[in-house]
Design a protein around this motif. Structure first.
Motif, short mmCIF file in Angstrom:
data_model
loop_
_atom_site.label_atom_id
_atom_site.label_comp_id
_atom_site.label_asym_id
_atom_site.label_seq_id
_atom_site.Cartn_x
_atom_site.Cartn_y
_atom_site.Cartn_z
N VAL A 47 -24.45 -26.34 55.41
CA VAL A 47 -24.48 -25.02 54.81
C VAL A 47 -25.63 -24.96 53.81
CG1 VAL A 47 -23.19 -23.34 53.47
CG2 VAL A 47 -21.98 -24.81 55.08
N GLU A 48 -26.57 -24.03 54.05
CA GLU A 48 -27.74 -23.91 53.18
C GLU A 48 -27.68 -22.67 52.30
OE1 GLU A 48 -31.23 -24.21 55.58
OE2 GLU A 48 -30.67 -26.19 56.33
N THR A 49 -26.89 -21.70 52.68
CA THR A 49 -26.74 -20.48 51.90
C THR A 49 -25.30 -19.99 52.04
OG1 THR A 49 -27.58 -18.23 51.55
CG2 THR A 49 -27.49 -19.00 53.82
N HIS A 50 -24.85 -19.23 51.08
CA HIS A 50 -23.47 -18.75 51.15
C HIS A 50 -23.30 -17.85 52.38
CE1 HIS A 50 -24.17 -14.59 49.95
NE2 HIS A 50 -25.05 -15.05 49.07
N ALA A 51 -22.07 -17.73 52.81
CA ALA A 51 -21.76 -16.94 54.00
C ALA A 51 -20.90 -15.74 53.63
CB ALA A 51 -21.06 -17.83 55.03
N LEU A 52 -21.21 -15.13 52.50
CA LEU A 52 -20.38 -14.05 51.99
C LEU A 52 -21.10 -12.71 52.04
CD1 LEU A 52 -19.13 -15.88 48.77
CD2 LEU A 52 -18.04 -15.83 51.03
N ILE A 53 -20.41 -11.71 52.55
CA ILE A 53 -20.88 -10.33 52.49
C ILE A 53 -19.93 -9.64 51.51
CG2 ILE A 53 -21.26 -8.20 53.77
CD1 ILE A 53 -21.48 -10.00 56.32
N VAL A 54 -20.45 -9.27 50.36
CA VAL A 54 -19.60 -8.75 49.28
C VAL A 54 -19.83 -7.26 49.09
CG1 VAL A 54 -19.02 -8.95 46.84
CG2 VAL A 54 -19.63 -11.00 48.13
N GLN A 55 -18.73 -6.54 48.98
CA GLN A 55 -18.77 -5.12 48.64
C GLN A 55 -17.90 -4.91 47.40
OE1 GLN A 55 -18.34 -2.32 52.04
NE2 GLN A 55 -17.88 -4.18 53.18
N GLN A 56 -18.33 -4.03 46.54
CA GLN A 56 -17.55 -3.71 45.34
C GLN A 56 -17.18 -2.24 45.35
OE1 GLN A 56 -19.36 -4.63 41.54
NE2 GLN A 56 -17.34 -4.99 40.67
N HIS A 57 -15.95 -1.97 44.94
CA HIS A 57 -15.44 -0.61 44.93
C HIS A 57 -16.00 0.15 43.74
CE1 HIS A 57 -12.30 2.57 44.53
NE2 HIS A 57 -12.42 2.56 45.85
N ASP A 58 -16.58 1.31 44.02
CA ASP A 58 -17.09 2.20 42.97
C ASP A 58 -15.97 3.16 42.60
OD1 ASP A 58 -18.17 4.43 41.60
OD2 ASP A 58 -20.17 3.98 42.40
N ASN A 59 -15.46 3.04 41.40
CA ASN A 59 -14.31 3.85 40.98
C ASN A 59 -14.61 5.33 40.93
OD1 ASN A 59 -13.09 1.39 40.73
ND2 ASN A 59 -13.20 1.33 38.51
N ASN A 60 -15.85 5.70 40.63
CA ASN A 60 -16.20 7.12 40.52
C ASN A 60 -16.25 7.80 41.88
OD1 ASN A 60 -16.46 6.97 37.71
ND2 ASN A 60 -18.55 6.20 37.89
N SER A 61 -16.90 7.16 42.86
CA SER A 61 -17.05 7.79 44.17
C SER A 61 -15.92 7.40 45.13
CB SER A 61 -18.39 7.39 44.81
OG SER A 61 -18.38 6.01 45.14
N GLY A 62 -15.24 6.29 44.84
CA GLY A 62 -14.19 5.81 45.74
C GLY A 62 -14.75 5.10 46.96
N LYS A 63 -16.06 4.82 46.96
CA LYS A 63 -16.70 4.16 48.10
C LYS A 63 -16.99 2.69 47.79
CE LYS A 63 -18.75 8.35 49.85
NZ LYS A 63 -19.89 8.99 50.42
#
Length: 118
Positions: free
Chosen positions: A52-68
């Protein structure tokens, strides 16, 4: 001090599949509605290997204002090299077979989702 569900992760059986299925999305949306800044992490199975040379994570964060959900591009792992070496060891030694996640804990509460013994 109690624990809080601050997000969720998911991975697919199909190594080429990185999309968020409708079931996972509904759970993530519910968490996002109740936890400010919740995260949704997708495991990118294509990036997993014995070296493993790089992380294998696709991260999304919830935007409380838009709900997206918004993709987080600049992810930094704490102790990058050690973390990646540990991830490679988990794959190489097949320790992942012994990992318990919270879903497994809900099926059998005697299983430790904190994986303290590992």
């Amino acid at each position: 001090i109690g624990l809080t569900v601050a997000g969720m992760y998911h991975a697919h059986d199909n190594l080429r599949d990185n999309h968020v299925d409708i079931f996972s999305q509904k759970i993530a949306d519910k968490i996002g509605d109740n936890v400010p800044g919740a995260v949704l992490v997708t495991l990118d199975s294509k990036k997993l290997s014995l070296n493993v040379e790089t992380h294998a994570l696709i991260v999304q964060q919830h935007d409380n204002n838009s709900g997206k959900w918004r993709k987080v591009d600049n992810i930094k792992l704490e102790h990058d090299n050690v973390t990646l070496q540990c991830a490679a060891a988990v794959i190489h030694k097949k320790i992942y077979r012994d990992l318990v996640d919270f879903d497994m804990h809900l099926d059998d509460i005697s299983l430790d989702y904190k994986n303290v013994e590992l």
